[in-house]
Design a protein around this motif. Structure first.
Motif, short mmCIF file in Angstrom:
data_model
loop_
_atom_site.label_atom_id
_atom_site.label_comp_id
_atom_site.label_asym_id
_atom_site.label_seq_id
_atom_site.Cartn_x
_atom_site.Cartn_y
_atom_site.Cartn_z
N PHE A 1 0.85 -1.20 0.00
CA PHE A 1 0.00 0.00 0.00
C PHE A 1 0.88 1.24 0.00
CE2 PHE A 1 0.85 -0.99 4.39
CZ PHE A 1 0.87 0.20 5.08
N GLN B 1 -7.50 -2.07 -3.90
CA GLN B 1 -8.42 -0.95 -3.71
C GLN B 1 -7.69 0.36 -3.84
OE1 GLN B 1 -10.33 -0.82 0.23
NE2 GLN B 1 -12.30 -0.62 -0.78
N ARG B 2 -8.26 1.28 -4.62
CA ARG B 2 -7.73 2.64 -4.69
C ARG B 2 -8.74 3.60 -4.08
NH1 ARG B 2 -3.30 3.55 -6.94
NH2 ARG B 2 -3.66 5.78 -6.94
N TYR C 1 0.80 5.94 -0.68
CA TYR C 1 0.00 7.14 -0.93
C TYR C 1 0.79 8.11 -1.80
CZ TYR C 1 2.71 9.88 2.49
OH TYR C 1 3.71 10.54 3.16
N ASN D 1 -9.24 7.79 -4.13
CA ASN D 1 -8.68 9.02 -4.71
C ASN D 1 -9.35 10.26 -4.14
OD1 ASN D 1 -6.95 7.53 -6.41
ND2 ASN D 1 -8.60 7.21 -7.86
N ASN E 1 -4.07 10.52 -2.54
CA ASN E 1 -4.65 9.26 -3.02
C ASN E 1 -4.00 8.09 -2.31
OD1 ASN E 1 -6.01 10.81 -5.03
ND2 ASN E 1 -4.16 10.74 -6.29
N SER F 1 -2.66 5.94 5.85
CA SER F 1 -2.50 4.86 4.87
C SER F 1 -2.63 3.50 5.55
CB SER F 1 -1.12 4.96 4.19
OG SER F 1 -1.03 6.15 3.45
N GLU G 1 -9.25 -1.97 3.89
CA GLU G 1 -9.25 -2.86 2.73
C GLU G 1 -9.28 -4.33 3.16
OE1 GLU G 1 -6.48 -3.99 -1.17
OE2 GLU G 1 -6.15 -2.07 -0.16
N GLY H 1 -3.37 3.85 -2.53
CA GLY H 1 -3.43 2.63 -3.33
C GLY H 1 -3.08 1.43 -2.48
#
Length: 429
Positions: free
Chosen positions: A221, A237-238, A223, A240, A231, A257, A264, A233
């Motif tokens: 993961f 899963q993202r 950012y 934004n 954002n 994050s 997630e 990631g």
């Protein structure tokens, strides 16, 4: 058992004096009482450990899940003014009666087992949360992880926020040793999230050795952001166009994050929409973490008590804009790296108000003054150091001396910040 305390203050006074050691490492005693209590959770449990950033991570998790309409339980510590701050259900501190009931249950299950204040209260609050109708429970680890009382619970998701040097007497004096202790909250087959961008190898090795599902920042993961938004990631899963968390400070996107990685992991059991994440991060509040109070002079409350946290505080002070003079109210435990903390902040402070704290293991004002002298603080003739008996007295003096274009920063320990909070509360009434 008869003649148990009738009020919460009486219970806490009893627990503070009962066990010979304040900290007594090992889980056998706690686990035996947990089993007699029949303590278990029927909803997902997220456990949060780490050197710095635990409180922020827990507060963000709580805020986002509350926004999503879930019933949330939170155990965090220490408290500032009232013990009830440690146990929250649906964003509210639990009442005395609920705590007394839980304390009584632990006392009855304890039999002849001796428990420290922290072990006893941890079991009581976990029991209280386990009996409440909740959708998710968030547990903040105290010291370390592996041998911390909270670790008698098996978490569905474990987060380690950061690993730095602190509590060396108990955890070891290197990041590798401390990383191993923090990784003790990981479980086989369960998500183990680390939001420290440079995790110790010992943490990675332990997670792999037990077969945990390790999520590393930068690998699993990440950012990215600009001045307006950021954002996230994850693996699948993202998210934004996120607003910045309302908690100020340089490390909060790392903490956020880790929070979104946990969301997630639990997305099937506890789905959370994009807007709920945005609102939760913007609404989150956490006392004493670079908390800038309304009014002038500017007052900053920050529990920074190790060099890693002090470096972040220093950076955050730089980002505040111009203030003519900075007054520091500084009190610390003696076992902290006080020299390391001073090194990060000595160039940011004009007037040092050092204070003792109401615990035997606290540094005295005289000891703190000597450390500031050793660090060469008075080589600038404009700077001053004044010693006080209590944080309340130091804060009151700072308020009386500071002009409206100055700022006061209160830091070094939860107890330092709590003293300033008490002084503010008294002044308001």
């Amino acid at each position: 058992m008869s003649n148990l305390p009738a009020s919460l203050p009486e219970w806490l006074a009893l627990l503070e004096t009962r066990h010979s050691k304040e900290i007594d490492m090992g889980l056998e005693r706690v686990a035996s009482v947990k089993n007699r209590l029949g303590l278990q959770f029927s909803c997902p449990v997220i456990m949060v450990g780490g050197t710095n950033g635990k409180g922020s991570t827990c507060a963000m998790l709580e805020a986002v899940y509350l926004q999503a309409g879930y019933r949330v339980g939170l155990y965090s510590k220490p408290h500032f003014l009232d013990f009830n701050e440690r146990a929250r259900i649906n964003g509210e501190n639990v009442d005395d009666a609920s705590l007394i009931k839980a304390f009584t249950a632990v006392e009855n299950a304890r039999e002849s087992t001796s428990l420290t204040y922290f072990e006893f209260t941890t079991l009581a609050i976990c029991q209280l949360l386990a009996e409440a109708p909740l959708d998710v429970v968030i547990l903040e680890v105290g010291l370390g992880g592996r041998l911390d009382a909270v670790n008698v619970i098996d978490a569905d998701v474990a987060i380690v926020t950061s690993v730095d040097i602190d509590h060396t007497d108990y955890l070891g004096d290197t990041r590798e040793k401390i990383g191993f202790e923090k990784a003790g909250i990981f479980r086989p087959g369960k998500a183990a999230i680390c939001s420290d961008p440079v995790p110790p190898q010992s943490l990675i090795d332990h997670a792999n050795a037990i077969g945990a599902d390790l999520w590393l920042f930068g690998r699993d993961f990440n950012y990215a952001g600009d001045k307006q938004q950021w954002n996230f990631g994850g693996r699948t899963q993202r998210r934004n166009s996120l607003g910045y968390p309302s908690l100020r400070g340089a490390n909060q996107l790392l903490n956020a994050s880790g929070v979104l990685a946990a969301l997630e992991v639990l997305r099937n059991e506890l789905p959370v929409g994009a807007q709920e994440v945005r609102t939760g991060l913007v609404m989150v509040e956490l006392p004493g973490r670079f908390q800038v109070m309304p009014g002038r002079p500017a007052v900053v409350l920050d529990v920074a008590h190790n060099p890693h946290a002090a470096a972040t505080l220093s950076q955050n002070l730089d980002n505040m804009g111009f203030h003519a003079y900075t007054y520091a109210v500084f009190g610390s435990m003696l076992d902290k790296d006080i020299d390391g903390v001073i090194a990060q902040l000595k160039d940011k402070v004009d007037h040092w108000y050092v204070t003792g704290l109401p615990l035997p293991r606290a540094a005295t004002a005289a000891q703190l003054k000597q450390k500031l002298l050793d660090a060469g603080v008075l080589s600038d003739p404009e700077k001053t150091i004044v010693a006080f008996e209590s944080p309340e007295a130091a804060y009151a003096e700072a308020i009386s001396k500071a002009g409206e274009n100055d700022r006061i920063v209160v830091f070094g320990s939860f107890l330092t910040v709590a003293g300033a909070m008490r002084a503010r509360r008294t002044a308001l009434h």
